[in-house]
Design a protein around this motif. Structure first.
Motif, PDB file in Angstrom:
ATOM      1  N   VAL A   1       0.819  -1.213   0.000  1.00  0.00           N
ATOM      2  CA  VAL A   1       0.000   0.000   0.000  1.00  0.00           C
ATOM      3  C   VAL A   1       0.853   1.262   0.000  1.00  0.00           C
ATOM      4  O   VAL A   1       0.397   2.323  -0.447  1.00  0.00           O
ATOM      5  N   GLN A   2       2.085   1.166   0.503  1.00  0.00           N
ATOM      6  CA  GLN A   2       2.984   2.324   0.509  1.00  0.00           C
ATOM      7  C   GLN A   2       4.418   1.839   0.320  1.00  0.00           C
ATOM      8  O   GLN A   2       4.840   0.862   0.956  1.00  0.00           O
ATOM      9  N   GLU A   3       5.124   2.526  -0.568  1.00  0.00           N
ATOM     10  CA  GLU A   3       6.544   2.224  -0.787  1.00  0.00           C
ATOM     11  C   GLU A   3       7.356   3.477  -0.508  1.00  0.00           C
ATOM     12  O   GLU A   3       7.098   4.543  -1.080  1.00  0.00           O
ATOM     13  N   PHE A   4       8.323   3.339   0.359  1.00  0.00           N
ATOM     14  CA  PHE A   4       9.253   4.424   0.642  1.00  0.00           C
ATOM     15  C   PHE A   4      10.650   3.985   0.217  1.00  0.00           C
ATOM     16  O   PHE A   4      10.836   2.894  -0.337  1.00  0.00           O
ATOM     17  N   LYS A   5      11.615   4.826   0.447  1.00  0.00           N
ATOM     18  CA  LYS A   5      12.963   4.536  -0.019  1.00  0.00           C
ATOM     19  C   LYS A   5      13.537   3.298   0.654  1.00  0.00           C
ATOM     20  O   LYS A   5      14.232   2.501   0.007  1.00  0.00           O
ATOM     21  N   HIS A   6      13.241   3.087   1.920  1.00  0.00           N
ATOM     22  CA  HIS A   6      13.880   2.003   2.664  1.00  0.00           C
ATOM     23  C   HIS A   6      12.910   0.942   3.175  1.00  0.00           C
ATOM     24  O   HIS A   6      13.368  -0.078   3.700  1.00  0.00           O
TER      25      HIS A   6
ATOM     26  N   ARG B   1      13.146   5.377  -4.256  1.00  0.00           N
ATOM     27  CA  ARG B   1      11.725   5.694  -4.292  1.00  0.00           C
ATOM     28  C   ARG B   1      11.142   5.203  -5.614  1.00  0.00           C
ATOM     29  O   ARG B   1      11.855   5.022  -6.594  1.00  0.00           O
ATOM     30  N   ALA B   2       9.838   5.004  -5.615  1.00  0.00           N
ATOM     31  CA  ALA B   2       9.183   4.489  -6.821  1.00  0.00           C
ATOM     32  C   ALA B   2       9.402   5.424  -8.009  1.00  0.00           C
ATOM     33  O   ALA B   2       9.577   4.967  -9.145  1.00  0.00           O
ATOM     34  N   SER B   3       9.403   6.730  -7.772  1.00  0.00           N
ATOM     35  CA  SER B   3       9.593   7.690  -8.859  1.00  0.00           C
ATOM     36  C   SER B   3      11.016   7.664  -9.402  1.00  0.00           C
ATOM     37  O   SER B   3      11.251   7.980 -10.573  1.00  0.00           O
ATOM     38  N   GLU B   4      12.002   7.307  -8.567  1.00  0.00           N
ATOM     39  CA  GLU B   4      13.403   7.277  -8.990  1.00  0.00           C
ATOM     40  C   GLU B   4      13.763   5.948  -9.652  1.00  0.00           C
ATOM     41  O   GLU B   4      14.694   5.883 -10.446  1.00  0.00           O
ATOM     42  N   ARG B   5      13.038   4.905  -9.316  1.00  0.00           N
ATOM     43  CA  ARG B   5      13.387   3.571  -9.812  1.00  0.00           C
ATOM     44  C   ARG B   5      13.160   3.425 -11.318  1.00  0.00           C
ATOM     45  O   ARG B   5      13.829   2.636 -11.982  1.00  0.00           O
ATOM     46  N   SER B   6      12.236   4.197 -11.865  1.00  0.00           N
ATOM     47  CA  SER B   6      11.934   4.060 -13.292  1.00  0.00           C
ATOM     48  C   SER B   6      13.109   4.472 -14.169  1.00  0.00           C
ATOM     49  O   SER B   6      13.221   4.023 -15.314  1.00  0.00           O
TER      50      SER B   6
END
Length: 224
Positions: free
Chosen positions: A162-167, A207-212
């Motif tokens: 439900v939530q993904e953070f950096k760590h 983070r999800a936005s950086e992983r792409s």
């Protein structure tokens, strides 16, 4: 006699007397002109008409005004800082909302999204290509299972992300419990239509936005 010569001829004296027309003298014409200009221009008392006309500025052309070269500081809207978000509890899920069934529609949406992203996960597809797409995909709504961890209590935990953070990952389990699982020193599995992919959390700390935009290297095994 042509027209121009006719206009330049003087009026006969007999005709002047008959019409009662008397041409003005040069002194009268000069006085009339000076009086007319004074009334029209309205000169200050300290200046006479001749001085004003002699020093009058004449604009011969249009001059564009100079542009202001100083850069204006644009006011940008400032977002909330991490500390402000924690104080406002923006990312906190209320206890009454920590229910597994509430997030099942999100899981169904994620299944449709990932099938479309991976081309339907056809058997003829390349597993490496599918895994690369999964690593860069948005995992919110995916069902994750902890298969390995340095902390034995985390192993076997399964839930909807439900939530993904950096760590960390935050999962809602079928028992309606919110579990916070650190990515570091943990291995997760995600399964869809029989295709199982493993996520090594120690190499997944973005983070999800950086992983792409990150380039992942496919490796056989990784140590925790």
């Amino acid at each position: 006699m042509d027209g121009e010569a006719l206009l330049c001829t003087t009026v006969p004296s007999e005709l002047k007397k008959a019409l009662d027309v008397e041409p003005p003298s040069s002194s009268k014409a000069a006085a009339f002109t000076e009086a007319f200009l004074k009334n029209s221009i309205k000169t200050p008392a300290r200046l006479d008409l001749d001085t004003l006309l002699a020093h009058k500025a004449v604009i011969l052309g249009y001059t564009r005004p100079k542009k202001d070269t100083t850069k204006r500081k644009s006011k940008k809207a400032k977002g909330l800082g991490a500390r402000q978000k924690r104080v406002m509890k923006i990312f906190q899920i209320k206890a009454e909302h920590q229910r597994y069934e509430l997030f099942l529609p999100l899981h169904q949406l994620w299944r449709h999204y990932i099938l479309d992203l991976c081309g339907g996960l056809k058997p003829s597809g390349s597993p490496q290509l599918v895994q690369q797409k999964l690593l860069k995909a948005d995992l919110h709504g995916a069902i994750l299972t902890v298969v390995r961890s340095r902390c034995p209590s985390y192993v076997g935990t399964t839930g909807i992300l439900v939530q993904e953070f950096k760590h960390v990952f935050r999962l809602i389990t079928k028992e309606d419990k919110l579990k916070v699982i650190p990515k570091r020193n943990s291995v997760f599995s995600v399964e869809i239509n029989g295709f199982v992919s493993h996520i090594y959390g120690s190499k997944f700390q973005q983070r999800a936005s950086e992983r792409s935009a990150k380039k992942f290297k496919i490796r056989g095994t990784m140590d925790l």
